[in-house]
Design a protein around this motif. Structure first.
Motif, short mmCIF file in Angstrom:
data_model
loop_
_atom_site.label_atom_id
_atom_site.label_comp_id
_atom_site.label_asym_id
_atom_site.label_seq_id
_atom_site.Cartn_x
_atom_site.Cartn_y
_atom_site.Cartn_z
N GLU A 35 0.79 -1.23 -0.02
CA GLU A 35 0.06 -0.01 -0.15
C GLU A 35 0.91 1.24 -0.01
O GLU A 35 0.64 2.36 -0.49
CB GLU A 35 -0.99 0.04 1.12
N SER A 36 2.07 1.20 0.43
CA SER A 36 2.96 2.37 0.63
C SER A 36 3.70 2.77 -0.78
O SER A 36 4.11 3.92 -0.83
CB SER A 36 4.12 2.12 1.35
N GLY A 37 3.60 1.77 -1.71
CA GLY A 37 4.45 2.04 -2.84
C GLY A 37 5.83 2.43 -2.61
O GLY A 37 6.57 1.73 -1.74
N GLU A 38 6.12 3.63 -3.16
CA GLU A 38 7.80 3.91 -2.92
C GLU A 38 7.68 5.14 -2.02
O GLU A 38 8.65 5.74 -1.59
CB GLU A 38 8.19 4.35 -4.13
N ASP A 39 6.58 5.44 -1.11
CA ASP A 39 6.64 6.44 -0.17
C ASP A 39 7.40 5.75 1.32
O ASP A 39 6.67 5.31 2.19
CB ASP A 39 5.21 6.77 0.25
N CYS A 40 8.61 6.16 1.47
CA CYS A 40 9.27 5.61 2.63
C CYS A 40 8.53 5.79 4.06
O CYS A 40 8.50 5.33 4.87
CB CYS A 40 10.75 6.00 2.63
N ALA A 41 8.24 7.35 3.99
CA ALA A 41 7.65 7.61 5.45
C ALA A 41 6.31 6.95 5.59
O ALA A 41 6.09 6.40 6.80
CB ALA A 41 7.50 9.19 5.10
N ALA A 42 5.37 6.93 4.62
CA ALA A 42 4.25 6.21 4.92
C ALA A 42 4.57 4.51 5.08
O ALA A 42 3.85 4.10 6.24
CB ALA A 42 3.35 6.08 3.50
N ALA A 43 5.61 4.09 4.42
CA ALA A 43 5.95 2.62 4.81
C ALA A 43 6.32 2.58 6.35
O ALA A 43 6.13 1.54 7.14
CB ALA A 43 6.80 2.11 3.91
N THR A 44 7.32 3.34 6.79
CA THR A 44 7.72 3.50 7.95
C THR A 44 6.87 3.51 9.31
O THR A 44 6.81 2.83 10.29
CB THR A 44 8.73 4.58 8.20
N ALA A 45 5.73 4.44 8.76
CA ALA A 45 4.71 4.56 9.88
C ALA A 45 3.82 3.41 9.84
O ALA A 45 3.50 2.90 11.08
CB ALA A 45 3.79 5.82 9.51
N LYS A 46 3.59 2.60 8.83
CA LYS A 46 2.75 1.38 8.79
C LYS A 46 3.34 0.38 9.35
O LYS A 46 2.79 -0.27 10.29
CB LYS A 46 2.34 1.06 7.45
N ILE A 47 4.66 0.22 9.25
CA ILE A 47 5.47 -0.70 9.78
C ILE A 47 5.63 -0.58 11.43
O ILE A 47 5.68 -1.68 12.20
CB ILE A 47 6.96 -0.95 9.05
N ASP A 48 5.93 0.47 11.90
CA ASP A 48 5.90 0.86 13.25
C ASP A 48 4.62 0.53 13.92
O ASP A 48 4.32 0.18 15.02
CB ASP A 48 6.20 2.51 13.38
N ALA A 49 3.50 0.79 13.27
CA ALA A 49 2.14 0.54 13.71
C ALA A 49 1.87 -0.96 13.96
O ALA A 49 1.34 -1.43 14.94
CB ALA A 49 0.82 1.19 12.79
N ILE A 50 2.56 -1.73 12.84
CA ILE A 50 2.51 -3.21 12.96
C ILE A 50 3.08 -3.85 14.00
O ILE A 50 2.61 -4.58 14.78
CB ILE A 50 2.90 -3.66 11.51
N ALA A 51 4.31 -3.13 14.28
CA ALA A 51 5.36 -3.61 15.41
C ALA A 51 4.54 -3.51 16.77
O ALA A 51 4.70 -4.17 17.88
CB ALA A 51 6.50 -2.78 15.27
N ASP A 52 3.74 -2.31 17.02
CA ASP A 52 3.05 -1.93 18.06
C ASP A 52 1.98 -2.97 18.39
O ASP A 52 1.70 -3.37 19.41
CB ASP A 52 2.69 -0.53 18.08
N ARG A 53 1.21 -2.97 17.26
CA ARG A 53 -0.10 -3.92 17.31
C ARG A 53 0.15 -5.39 17.57
O ARG A 53 -0.41 -6.10 18.03
CB ARG A 53 -0.81 -3.87 15.98
#
Length: 152
Positions: free
Chosen positions: A68-86
């Protein structure tokens, strides 16, 4: 494939909202012959089928987030951090199993093998994602990925 990708593939798993975790499995514990039996939840690192299923959820969430993040590193980082939290419980339980010894690791791998096709599909999606290609040198992205792989 980098070290954390292999670790995640071997050890461990958003699209839409991730399914709620299953209720804890309760195990009876006798406290006293005259007292009723209290139910204690089984720790995730001791419930390997549940750990494997939750790890698959984590891995699939990771794959979807990167897609879903495509090449947007900031969006990918935020989503991965949220997954690590969840999925912090899964990451912690997985680390405990990895340090528990060969027999427990082998047993977890057996449970993971029951979901092999789904893990393989998610792993392929992670490795081939545009985010992995575009963001592999981004320090924040790498740190978020390391959180999912429990390399804190």
């Amino acid at each position: 494939m980098t070290r954390w990708s292999w670790a995640a593939i071997i050890a461990i798993g958003c699209g839409h909202a991730a399914p709620s975790p299953p209720p804890p499995i309760l195990k009876p514990v006798a406290t006293d012959a005259a007292v009723s039996i209290d139910a204690q939840p089984i720790a995730l690192d001791d419930d390997l089928p549940r750990l494997a299923a939750r790890a698959l959820e984590l891995f699939q969430a990771w794959a979807t987030a990167l897609e879903e993040s495509g090449e947007d590193c900031a969006a990918a980082t935020a989503k991965i951090d949220a997954i690590a939290d969840r999925y912090a419980d899964v990451i912690t339980a997985n680390a405990k199993v990895m340090h528990a010894g060969r027999d427990k690791v082998k047993a977890l791998r057996g449970e993971v093998a029951k979901h092999e096709e789904q893990f393989d599909a998610a792993a392929k999606q992670v490795v081939q994602s545009k985010a992995m290609a575009a963001c592999h040198d981004d320090r924040a992205f790498a740190k978020a990925i390391d959180r999912v792989g429990a390399e804190q």
